[in-house]
Design a protein around this motif. Structure first.
Motif, PDB file in Angstrom:
ATOM      1  N   PRO A   1       0.842  -1.200   0.000  1.00 38.75           N
ATOM      2  CA  PRO A   1       0.000   0.000   0.000  1.00 38.75           C
ATOM      3  C   PRO A   1       0.877   1.250   0.000  1.00 38.75           C
ATOM      4  O   PRO A   1       1.964   1.273   0.571  1.00 38.75           O
ATOM      5  CB  PRO A   1      -0.793  -0.107   1.298  1.00 38.75           C
ATOM      6  CG  PRO A   1      -0.685  -1.531   1.724  1.00 38.75           C
ATOM      7  CD  PRO A   1       0.590  -2.056   1.153  1.00 38.75           C
ATOM      8  N   GLY A   2       0.370   2.270  -0.688  1.00 37.95           N
ATOM      9  CA  GLY A   2       1.112   3.521  -0.739  1.00 37.95           C
ATOM     10  C   GLY A   2       0.774   4.295  -1.994  1.00 37.95           C
ATOM     11  O   GLY A   2      -0.126   3.930  -2.767  1.00 37.95           O
ATOM     12  N   GLN A   3       1.516   5.358  -2.201  1.00 38.91           N
ATOM     13  CA  GLN A   3       1.238   6.260  -3.316  1.00 38.91           C
ATOM     14  C   GLN A   3       1.454   5.573  -4.664  1.00 38.91           C
ATOM     15  O   GLN A   3       0.660   5.752  -5.587  1.00 38.91           O
ATOM     16  CB  GLN A   3       2.097   7.509  -3.230  1.00 38.91           C
ATOM     17  CG  GLN A   3       1.774   8.511  -4.331  1.00 38.91           C
ATOM     18  CD  GLN A   3       2.563   9.800  -4.200  1.00 38.91           C
ATOM     19  OE1 GLN A   3       3.284  10.001  -3.249  1.00 38.91           O
ATOM     20  NE2 GLN A   3       2.400  10.678  -5.170  1.00 38.91           N
ATOM     21  N   ALA A   4       2.511   4.781  -4.799  1.00 35.08           N
ATOM     22  CA  ALA A   4       2.788   4.110  -6.069  1.00 35.08           C
ATOM     23  C   ALA A   4       1.649   3.165  -6.449  1.00 35.08           C
ATOM     24  O   ALA A   4       1.215   3.125  -7.600  1.00 35.08           O
ATOM     25  CB  ALA A   4       4.107   3.347  -5.994  1.00 35.08           C
ATOM     26  N   ARG A   5       1.148   2.425  -5.481  1.00 35.33           N
ATOM     27  CA  ARG A   5       0.040   1.507  -5.764  1.00 35.33           C
ATOM     28  C   ARG A   5      -1.226   2.287  -6.111  1.00 35.33           C
ATOM     29  O   ARG A   5      -1.940   1.924  -7.047  1.00 35.33           O
ATOM     30  CB  ARG A   5      -0.214   0.598  -4.568  1.00 35.33           C
ATOM     31  CG  ARG A   5      -1.346  -0.371  -4.809  1.00 35.33           C
ATOM     32  CD  ARG A   5      -1.528  -1.329  -3.680  1.00 35.33           C
ATOM     33  NE  ARG A   5      -2.675  -2.184  -3.923  1.00 35.33           N
ATOM     34  CZ  ARG A   5      -2.904  -3.313  -3.303  1.00 35.33           C
ATOM     35  NH1 ARG A   5      -2.052  -3.745  -2.395  1.00 35.33           N
ATOM     36  NH2 ARG A   5      -3.970  -4.031  -3.571  1.00 35.33           N
ATOM     37  N   THR A   6      -1.489   3.359  -5.385  1.00 39.26           N
ATOM     38  CA  THR A   6      -2.669   4.185  -5.651  1.00 39.26           C
ATOM     39  C   THR A   6      -2.605   4.769  -7.066  1.00 39.26           C
ATOM     40  O   THR A   6      -3.597   4.756  -7.798  1.00 39.26           O
ATOM     41  CB  THR A   6      -2.784   5.318  -4.611  1.00 39.26           C
ATOM     42  OG1 THR A   6      -2.845   4.730  -3.314  1.00 39.26           O
ATOM     43  CG2 THR A   6      -4.017   6.166  -4.848  1.00 39.26           C
ATOM     44  N   GLU A   7      -1.420   5.266  -7.470  1.00 40.31           N
ATOM     45  CA  GLU A   7      -1.263   5.813  -8.816  1.00 40.31           C
ATOM     46  C   GLU A   7      -1.405   4.731  -9.882  1.00 40.31           C
ATOM     47  O   GLU A   7      -1.997   4.964 -10.936  1.00 40.31           O
ATOM     48  CB  GLU A   7       0.091   6.505  -8.938  1.00 40.31           C
ATOM     49  CG  GLU A   7       0.173   7.792  -8.140  1.00 40.31           C
ATOM     50  CD  GLU A   7       1.563   8.404  -8.140  1.00 40.31           C
ATOM     51  OE1 GLU A   7       2.497   7.800  -8.725  1.00 40.31           O
ATOM     52  OE2 GLU A   7       1.718   9.489  -7.550  1.00 40.31           O
ATOM     53  N   ALA A   8      -0.891   3.550  -9.612  1.00 41.82           N
ATOM     54  CA  ALA A   8      -1.019   2.448 -10.566  1.00 41.82           C
ATOM     55  C   ALA A   8      -2.474   2.018 -10.716  1.00 41.82           C
ATOM     56  O   ALA A   8      -2.936   1.740 -11.822  1.00 41.82           O
ATOM     57  CB  ALA A   8      -0.152   1.273 -10.121  1.00 41.82           C
ATOM     58  N   GLU A   9      -3.203   1.974  -9.608  1.00 37.63           N
ATOM     59  CA  GLU A   9      -4.622   1.626  -9.680  1.00 37.63           C
ATOM     60  C   GLU A   9      -5.412   2.678 -10.454  1.00 37.63           C
ATOM     61  O   GLU A   9      -6.313   2.355 -11.223  1.00 37.63           O
ATOM     62  CB  GLU A   9      -5.187   1.445  -8.270  1.00 37.63           C
ATOM     63  CG  GLU A   9      -4.678   0.188  -7.578  1.00 37.63           C
ATOM     64  CD  GLU A   9      -5.040   0.115  -6.105  1.00 37.63           C
ATOM     65  OE1 GLU A   9      -5.364   1.170  -5.508  1.00 37.63           O
ATOM     66  OE2 GLU A   9      -4.968  -0.989  -5.540  1.00 37.63           O
ATOM     67  N   ALA A  10      -5.061   3.948 -10.275  1.00 38.10           N
ATOM     68  CA  ALA A  10      -5.719   5.025 -11.028  1.00 38.10           C
ATOM     69  C   ALA A  10      -5.417   4.879 -12.515  1.00 38.10           C
ATOM     70  O   ALA A  10      -6.298   5.071 -13.366  1.00 38.10           O
ATOM     71  CB  ALA A  10      -5.266   6.380 -10.510  1.00 38.10           C
ATOM     72  N   TRP A  11      -4.162   4.532 -12.844  1.00 37.71           N
ATOM     73  CA  TRP A  11      -3.796   4.343 -14.245  1.00 37.71           C
ATOM     74  C   TRP A  11      -4.569   3.175 -14.854  1.00 37.71           C
ATOM     75  O   TRP A  11      -5.041   3.255 -15.986  1.00 37.71           O
ATOM     76  CB  TRP A  11      -2.295   4.107 -14.382  1.00 37.71           C
ATOM     77  CG  TRP A  11      -1.903   3.951 -15.818  1.00 37.71           C
ATOM     78  CD1 TRP A  11      -1.595   4.933 -16.700  1.00 37.71           C
ATOM     79  CD2 TRP A  11      -1.828   2.716 -16.551  1.00 37.71           C
ATOM     80  NE1 TRP A  11      -1.324   4.397 -17.930  1.00 37.71           N
ATOM     81  CE2 TRP A  11      -1.456   3.029 -17.868  1.00 37.71           C
ATOM     82  CE3 TRP A  11      -2.035   1.383 -16.210  1.00 37.71           C
ATOM     83  CZ2 TRP A  11      -1.286   2.060 -18.845  1.00 37.71           C
ATOM     84  CZ3 TRP A  11      -1.861   0.422 -17.195  1.00 37.71           C
ATOM     85  CH2 TRP A  11      -1.490   0.771 -18.490  1.00 37.71           C
TER      86      TRP A  11
END
Length: 68
Positions: free
Chosen positions: A13-23
């Motif tokens: 969990p974290g910003q990288a995962r959140t950005e990847a999920e948004a992508w």
């Protein structure tokens, strides 16, 4: 796309995962919007041709036939 989802699910969990999920969400929506097979094909509504529609292509000829 399933390989990307699998990889993102394995991320901590974290910003990288959140950005990847948004992508992934953006990419999925874009593919669905651009897919020509997402809606059934239909024939174009072509209007009935008129003699005057030919006028720009006939030069000095009359689209209604020869005149004497």
């Amino acid at each position: 796309m399933s390989a990307v989802r699998t990889r993102v699910e394995a991320m901590p969990p974290g910003q990288a995962r959140t950005e990847a999920e948004a992508w992934i969400s953006w990419a999925t929506a874009t593919v669905e919007r651009l897919d020509p097979l997402s809606t059934p094909p239909r024939l174009l509504d072509v209007p009935e041709p008129r003699a005057d529609d030919l006028r720009p292509f006939l030069g000095h000829w009359n689209p209604y036939g020869p005149t004497y």
